[in-house]
Design a protein around this motif. Structure first.
Motif, mmCIF file in Angstrom:
data_model
loop_
_atom_site.group_PDB
_atom_site.id
_atom_site.type_symbol
_atom_site.label_atom_id
_atom_site.label_comp_id
_atom_site.label_asym_id
_atom_site.label_seq_id
_atom_site.Cartn_x
_atom_site.Cartn_y
_atom_site.Cartn_z
ATOM 1 N N LEU A 129 0.828 -1.213 0.000
ATOM 2 C CA LEU A 129 0.000 0.000 0.000
ATOM 3 C C LEU A 129 0.857 1.255 0.000
ATOM 4 O O LEU A 129 0.514 2.243 -0.648
ATOM 5 C CB LEU A 129 -0.963 -0.011 1.190
ATOM 6 C CG LEU A 129 -2.081 -1.054 1.106
ATOM 7 C CD1 LEU A 129 -2.861 -1.122 2.417
ATOM 8 C CD2 LEU A 129 -3.004 -0.757 -0.061
ATOM 9 N N ARG A 130 1.984 1.223 0.716
ATOM 10 C CA ARG A 130 2.895 2.384 0.686
ATOM 11 C C ARG A 130 3.478 2.562 -0.712
ATOM 12 O O ARG A 130 3.572 3.671 -1.224
ATOM 13 C CB ARG A 130 3.998 2.216 1.724
ATOM 14 C CG ARG A 130 3.555 2.539 3.145
ATOM 15 C CD ARG A 130 4.741 2.652 4.088
ATOM 16 N NE ARG A 130 5.449 1.397 4.264
ATOM 17 C CZ ARG A 130 5.142 0.464 5.166
ATOM 18 N NH1 ARG A 130 4.126 0.650 5.979
ATOM 19 N NH2 ARG A 130 5.839 -0.641 5.245
ATOM 20 N N LEU A 131 3.864 1.442 -1.350
ATOM 21 C CA LEU A 131 4.417 1.511 -2.703
ATOM 22 C C LEU A 131 3.383 2.001 -3.710
ATOM 23 O O LEU A 131 3.722 2.664 -4.687
ATOM 24 C CB LEU A 131 4.941 0.141 -3.134
ATOM 25 C CG LEU A 131 6.227 -0.324 -2.467
ATOM 26 C CD1 LEU A 131 6.526 -1.764 -2.867
ATOM 27 C CD2 LEU A 131 7.384 0.586 -2.835
ATOM 28 N N ALA A 132 2.122 1.663 -3.481
ATOM 29 C CA ALA A 132 1.066 2.048 -4.419
ATOM 30 C C ALA A 132 0.938 3.556 -4.548
ATOM 31 O O ALA A 132 0.434 4.051 -5.556
ATOM 32 C CB ALA A 132 -0.270 1.441 -3.991
ATOM 33 N N GLY A 133 1.391 4.287 -3.552
ATOM 34 C CA GLY A 133 1.316 5.747 -3.608
ATOM 35 C C GLY A 133 2.395 6.385 -4.465
ATOM 36 O O GLY A 133 2.341 7.583 -4.746
ATOM 37 N N LEU A 134 3.373 5.604 -4.899
ATOM 38 C CA LEU A 134 4.445 6.157 -5.732
ATOM 39 C C LEU A 134 3.953 6.394 -7.156
ATOM 40 O O LEU A 134 3.126 5.644 -7.667
ATOM 41 C CB LEU A 134 5.639 5.197 -5.750
ATOM 42 C CG LEU A 134 6.327 4.952 -4.404
ATOM 43 C CD1 LEU A 134 7.416 3.895 -4.554
ATOM 44 C CD2 LEU A 134 6.907 6.243 -3.860
ATOM 45 N N PRO A 135 4.471 7.430 -7.815
ATOM 46 C CA PRO A 135 4.040 7.723 -9.186
ATOM 47 C C PRO A 135 4.312 6.552 -10.143
ATOM 48 O O PRO A 135 5.371 5.948 -10.112
ATOM 49 C CB PRO A 135 4.900 8.937 -9.585
ATOM 50 C CG PRO A 135 5.388 9.509 -8.296
ATOM 51 C CD PRO A 135 5.442 8.376 -7.310
ATOM 52 N N GLY A 136 3.330 6.234 -10.941
ATOM 53 C CA GLY A 136 3.467 5.204 -11.959
ATOM 54 C C GLY A 136 3.203 3.783 -11.492
ATOM 55 O O GLY A 136 3.021 2.889 -12.311
ATOM 56 N N VAL A 137 3.177 3.543 -10.199
ATOM 57 C CA VAL A 137 2.995 2.177 -9.689
ATOM 58 C C VAL A 137 1.598 1.658 -10.010
ATOM 59 O O VAL A 137 1.431 0.501 -10.393
ATOM 60 C CB VAL A 137 3.290 2.099 -8.176
ATOM 61 C CG1 VAL A 137 2.899 0.750 -7.602
ATOM 62 C CG2 VAL A 137 4.760 2.388 -7.923
ATOM 63 N N VAL A 141 0.771 -1.816 -11.986
ATOM 64 C CA VAL A 141 -0.040 -2.893 -11.413
ATOM 65 C C VAL A 141 -1.232 -3.189 -12.316
ATOM 66 O O VAL A 141 -1.562 -4.349 -12.572
ATOM 67 C CB VAL A 141 -0.500 -2.527 -9.982
ATOM 68 C CG1 VAL A 141 -1.545 -3.512 -9.474
ATOM 69 C CG2 VAL A 141 0.701 -2.486 -9.047
ATOM 70 N N ALA A 142 -1.893 -2.165 -12.820
ATOM 71 C CA ALA A 142 -3.039 -2.363 -13.713
ATOM 72 C C ALA A 142 -2.617 -3.086 -14.985
ATOM 73 O O ALA A 142 -3.317 -3.978 -15.473
ATOM 74 C CB ALA A 142 -3.685 -1.026 -14.046
ATOM 75 N N ALA A 143 -1.469 -2.729 -15.514
ATOM 76 C CA ALA A 143 -0.977 -3.386 -16.733
ATOM 77 C C ALA A 143 -0.662 -4.856 -16.467
ATOM 78 O O ALA A 143 -1.000 -5.725 -17.258
ATOM 79 C CB ALA A 143 0.260 -2.665 -17.254
ATOM 80 N N LEU A 144 -0.032 -5.134 -15.337
ATOM 81 C CA LEU A 144 0.287 -6.524 -15.000
ATOM 82 C C LEU A 144 -0.975 -7.333 -14.745
ATOM 83 O O LEU A 144 -1.099 -8.465 -15.183
ATOM 84 C CB LEU A 144 1.194 -6.577 -13.771
ATOM 85 C CG LEU A 144 2.609 -6.032 -13.963
ATOM 86 C CD1 LEU A 144 3.339 -5.981 -12.631
ATOM 87 C CD2 LEU A 144 3.373 -6.859 -14.976
ATOM 88 N N ALA A 145 -1.924 -6.759 -14.049
ATOM 89 C CA ALA A 145 -3.181 -7.460 -13.764
ATOM 90 C C ALA A 145 -3.967 -7.699 -15.041
ATOM 91 O O ALA A 145 -4.603 -8.736 -15.204
ATOM 92 C CB ALA A 145 -4.021 -6.674 -12.764
ATOM 93 N N GLY A 146 -3.924 -6.753 -15.958
ATOM 94 C CA GLY A 146 -4.667 -6.875 -17.208
ATOM 95 C C GLY A 146 -4.173 -8.001 -18.081
ATOM 96 O O GLY A 146 -4.924 -8.592 -18.835
#
Length: 180
Positions: A129-137, A141-146
């Motif tokens: 969750l802390r990493l999710a706040g970084l720009p571009g993350v 994640v959306a690209a990998l999940a897709g």
């Protein structure tokens, strides 16, 4: 129930031990579980299960509406295309089951993030969750999940029964209805 909650979740740390200490008496505790049943087949003869009866996804995923709409569209489309109901029902399952199984698999993995089983998983979730706040993350994640999702475009094509020319088939557009 109270002792089982303390035994199973007491080691999680943080606020959990304090919350469990304030746990109400057993008669006031409501307990439920989230479960999925994997069926061998969705139809038998001319009887079929549709929607949540055969392919409920986890309520933690928030994905109920999409499978519900597809789970209604695909069997209707297959019924239109097949001459026998049994063939339509088998085609429905053949096409739709891989989509649902993928969604259920993703949902099962995601459930671990909502309900961590250990203090290690709690720490991993906090770090993520802390990493999710970084720009571009989030885009990464959306690209990998897709990439894990099956192509749903095959179901987005307008069916033959919906593409009839105005006035020539069972589906009519509002422009083709003339009023006198």
């Amino acid at each position: 129930m109270r002792n089982a909650l303390r035994r199973d979740y007491g080691s999680l740390g943080w606020l959990v031990p304090r919350a469990l200490a304030r746990c109400p008496p057993p008669a006031q505790i409501y307990y439920d579980q989230v479960a999925q049943i994997d069926l061998v087949g969705w139809s038998h003869g001319r009887v079929v299960l549709v929607g949540d009866a055969c392919h409920a996804v986890s309520l933690l995923a928030g994905q109920g509406a999409s499978p519900a709409m597809g789970g209604a569209y695909v069997p209707a489309d297959q019924r239109f295309r097949a001459s026998r109901i049994e063939d339509a029902l088998h085609a429905y399952e053949r096409l739709w089951r891989p989509v649902i199984e993928n969604r259920q698999c993703v949902d099962r993995r995601a459930a671990r993030w909502f309900v961590p089983e250990s203090s290690r998983q709690v720490r991993a979730r906090r770090a993520a969750l802390r990493l999710a706040g970084l720009p571009g993350v989030q885009r990464l994640v959306a690209a990998l999940a897709g990439r894990r999702q099956p192509a749903l475009g095959q179901f987005a094509v307008l069916p033959a029964w919906g593409s009839a020319k105005p006035g020539t088939g069972p589906v009519r557009s509002s422009a083709s209805v003339r009023r006198s």
